[in-house]
Structures are given as structure tokens and as C-alpha cells.
Design a protein around this motif. Structure first.
Motif, PDB file in Angstrom:
ATOM      1  N   TRP A  82     -67.705 -88.115 -73.476  1.00 39.29           N
ATOM      2  CA  TRP A  82     -67.612 -87.828 -71.842  1.00 39.29           C
ATOM      3  C   TRP A  82     -67.912 -88.899 -70.888  1.00 39.29           C
ATOM      4  O   TRP A  82     -67.653 -88.849 -69.762  1.00 39.29           O
TER       5      TRP A  82
ATOM      6  N   LEU B  83     -73.158 -81.022 -77.876  1.00 35.84           N
ATOM      7  CA  LEU B  83     -74.555 -81.610 -78.317  1.00 35.84           C
ATOM      8  C   LEU B  83     -74.720 -81.444 -79.800  1.00 35.84           C
ATOM      9  O   LEU B  83     -74.268 -80.095 -80.375  1.00 35.84           O
TER      10      LEU B  83
ATOM     11  N   GLY C 207     -70.836 -74.999 -69.624  1.00 40.40           N
ATOM     12  CA  GLY C 207     -69.852 -75.735 -70.547  1.00 40.40           C
ATOM     13  C   GLY C 207     -70.469 -77.012 -71.001  1.00 40.40           C
ATOM     14  O   GLY C 207     -69.503 -78.079 -71.044  1.00 40.40           O
TER      15      GLY C 207
HETATM   16  C1  LIG Z   1     -66.455 -78.886 -69.345  1.00 39.98           C
HETATM   17  S1  LIG Z   1     -67.255 -80.064 -68.171  1.00 39.98           S
HETATM   18  C2  LIG Z   1     -68.425 -78.747 -67.388  1.00 39.98           C
HETATM   19  C3  LIG Z   1     -69.011 -78.991 -65.997  1.00 39.98           C
HETATM   20  C4  LIG Z   1     -69.535 -77.968 -65.115  1.00 39.98           C
HETATM   21  N1  LIG Z   1     -70.811 -77.892 -65.862  1.00 39.98           N
HETATM   22  C5  LIG Z   1     -68.794 -76.837 -64.950  1.00 39.98           C
HETATM   23  O1  LIG Z   1     -69.142 -75.540 -65.240  1.00 39.98           O
HETATM   24  O2  LIG Z   1     -67.702 -76.887 -64.390  1.00 39.98           O
HETATM   25  C6  LIG Z   1     -68.513 -80.722 -69.227  1.00 39.98           C
HETATM   26  C7  LIG Z   1     -69.423 -81.726 -68.631  1.00 39.98           C
HETATM   27  O3  LIG Z   1     -70.513 -82.196 -69.471  1.00 39.98           O
HETATM   28  C8  LIG Z   1     -70.953 -83.453 -69.276  1.00 39.98           C
HETATM   29  N2  LIG Z   1     -71.624 -83.843 -70.340  1.00 39.98           N
HETATM   30  C9  LIG Z   1     -70.977 -83.935 -71.756  1.00 39.98           C
HETATM   31  N3  LIG Z   1     -72.168 -84.530 -72.604  1.00 39.98           N
HETATM   32  C10 LIG Z   1     -73.270 -84.841 -71.371  1.00 39.98           C
HETATM   33  C11 LIG Z   1     -74.487 -85.235 -71.970  1.00 39.98           C
HETATM   34  N4  LIG Z   1     -74.849 -85.677 -73.176  1.00 39.98           N
HETATM   35  N5  LIG Z   1     -75.316 -85.593 -70.801  1.00 39.98           N
HETATM   36  C12 LIG Z   1     -75.004 -85.114 -69.493  1.00 39.98           C
HETATM   37  N6  LIG Z   1     -73.775 -84.549 -69.441  1.00 39.98           N
HETATM   38  C13 LIG Z   1     -72.893 -84.398 -70.352  1.00 39.98           C
HETATM   39  C14 LIG Z   1     -69.446 -84.101 -68.951  1.00 39.98           C
HETATM   40  O4  LIG Z   1     -69.696 -85.305 -68.489  1.00 39.98           O
HETATM   41  C15 LIG Z   1     -68.935 -83.144 -68.330  1.00 39.98           C
HETATM   42  O5  LIG Z   1     -69.170 -83.268 -66.710  1.00 39.98           O
END
Ligand SMILES: C[S@@+](CC[C@H](N)C(=O)[O-])C[C@H]1O[C@@H](n2cnc3c(N)ncnc32)[C@H](O)[C@@H]1O
Length: 254
Positions: free
Chosen positions: A15, A137, A132
């Protein structure tokens, strides 16, 4: 926006450098209808935020972990004095910052670049949102993150979690797009950490209720009865064939 070194796992690393902003919007359905999901997502988001707000009442800070484009972060300002969005992706965060500025709320809505695996991403807040993202993780990182959240929240504070899960009859599975665990996986952990379940509903249900206002037909007439009876097997077959769902949980710390 502040920036710190990243430490994270392979799936969420993917991501970090993503620049397909539309993908961050596809959060309503885990399986199909992704473009439809992008179109209807604001309706779903606003309905869900209103539900969360009813549990929170009012708070000084909403912490939006993995905030993506920051639209949920901004929406939490309906009941929070300030909101802090954390995400691993710099491009999404710059869209989020621009959105806050355009909405005239930049002073109350801050963003910071960190991984969810960084202990400093969690801080005390009346609402902590995990929308989401836990599906990206590893199990051990989910445990560590939930543990840190439970450590900083006090009784009455709220945790909002939304994740892809398997449907009832399916085994957990993973795709390059995320891990599909059972809903029970998340529920057992949060119950053990002292959270009480206040609400649980699928994203599709939240969306449909937002459209209809939760209305049911006033009386059951013959036509409705026949139509529901005829469509029941199709509905049941669809439920059996579906592999995944998107579940929203609102938890209150005991
Ligand atoms: C499907 S989007 C959801 C965005 C928002 N929370 C929503 O509900 O619309 C997933 C988000 O998780 C973030 N993400 C994924 N792994 C992450 C991590 N290890 N640390 C921080 N952010 C992470 C991605 O960059 C992305 O913005």
C-alpha cells in the motif's frame, strides 16, 4: 504532514507506494461491485459515521488509523473537536490534506505518515477508527495493534472496526488483496481486551438502511408475500455462494 520511517509487513508494504486513488475508495463490498461501491461509498460512510457519532456523543479527538483519503477523518469532526488521520501512503495523505483545506477544517484535521505497526501511531482518543485496514496486517500485528488501542482507551470510549471477513460457511483465506478471517477472530480478541459490542452490521446493510431509512413495508400484502417467497431460494443460494463480506463493528470500552 509528519513522516517517520516505515516498519511493516509485506501486504501493507504494497500500500505504501500505491497511487490508484480509486482503489482506496472501494470499501463497500469486498468481492464485486467495486465501481458501484465507489459511487455509493459517501452514502454508506455518512450513515456509518452518524451511527458511530451516536455512540461517541462528543469527544476531543478522533483517531482515524489507515485514514486513506481522509474523508472519514473529516466526517468525524461532526462529533470530535479534532481529528488525526494516520496512513502509510504519502499520496493518499496529500489528497487528505487538500480535502481538509478545501473544506476549511485544516486547523482541526491533521495527518501523519506512519505504519499501523509503529506503536506511536496509537494515542488516546474518544474514538479510534480502523476502517478497511486490519485485513492487510499479519495476525501478530493485529494483536499488537488491538492491545495498544485497549491500553490507551478508557471506559466509555469507542472503537470502530471495519474489515473483510469470510461468510459463515467458509474457511479463512488470503488473496493478494488481503486476508479474509472469520468475524469471530476479531470479536474474540476485542472481547478479551474488555470491549463490549454495541453494533455489528454489514456495509451493504448500513447502505440499504441509509437509503430506506430502515423502513419496513407497513403491512404484508399477498403480492409482497409471493415475491419474497419466490426470491427466497435465490437469496439463500447467493448467501451460500458468497465467500466474503464487509463487517462494521462499533465497540465500547468497558
Ligand atoms: C481500503 S483503504 C481504507 C481507507 C479508509 N480507512 C476508509 O475507510 O475509506 C486502506 C488503507 O489502509 C492503508 N494501510 C495499509 N496498510 C497500512 C499500514 N501498515 N499502516 C498504515 N496504513 C496502512 C492504505 O494506505 C489505505 O489508505
Amino acid at each position: 504532514m509528519t513522516s517517520t520511517p516505515m516498519s511493516s509487513t509485506a501486504m501493507s508494504d504494497a500500500w505504501e507506494n500505491r497511487d490508484d486513488v480509486d482503489l482506496a475508495r472501494s470499501v463497500l463490498c469486498a468481492n464485486r461491485f467495486e465501481s458501484l461501491a465507489a459511487a455509493v461509498q459517501p452514502v454508506f460512510r455518512d450513515a456509518m459515521v452518524a451511527r458511530i457519532g451516536r455512540r461517541v456523543g462528543h469527544t476531543r479527538l478522533a483517531l482515524d488509523l489507515a485514514c486513506g483519503l481522509g474523508d472519514w477523518t473529516r466526517a468525524y469532526l461532526d462529533f470530535a473537536d479534532a481529528a488525526l488521520g494516520i496512513d502509510i501512503n504519502a499520496r493518499f495523505l496529500s489528497v487528505a490534506e487538500r480535502g481538509a483545506s478545501e473544506a476549511g477544517v485544516a486547523a482541526r484535521c491533521r495527518f501523519s505518515r506512519r505504519s499501523l505497526t509503529d506503536p506511536a501511531s496509537v494515542r488516546p482518543a474518544g474514538l479510534i477508527a480502523l476502517g478497511g485496514c486490519v485485513q492487510y496486517l499479519e495476525d501478530a500485528d493485529v494483536d499488537a495493534l488491538f492491545g495498544r488501542i485497549a491500553d490507551v482507551q478508557v471506559p466509555g470510549q469507542v472503537l470502530y472496526l471495519r474489515s473483510t471477513v469470510t461468510t459463515a460457511l467458509r474457511q479463512p483465506f488470503a488473496t493478494p488483496g488481503g486476508r479474509y478471517r472469520t468475524a469471530r477472530f476479531y470479536e474474540e480478541r476485542l472481547e478479551a481486551l474488555g470491549y463490549r459490542l454495541a453494533e455489528r452490521l454489514s456495509s451493504a446493510t448500513a447502505f440499504c438502511e441509509a437509503l430506506t431509512g430502515g423502513d419496513r413495508p407497513e403491512r404484508l400484502d399477498v403480492q409482497t408475500l409471493v415475491a419474497s417467497t419466490l426470491s427466497a431460494p435465490v437469496w439463500a443460494a447467493r448467501q451460500l455462494l458468497r465467500r466474503s463480506d464487509y463487517v462494521n463493528w462499533v465497540w465500547v470500552k468497558r
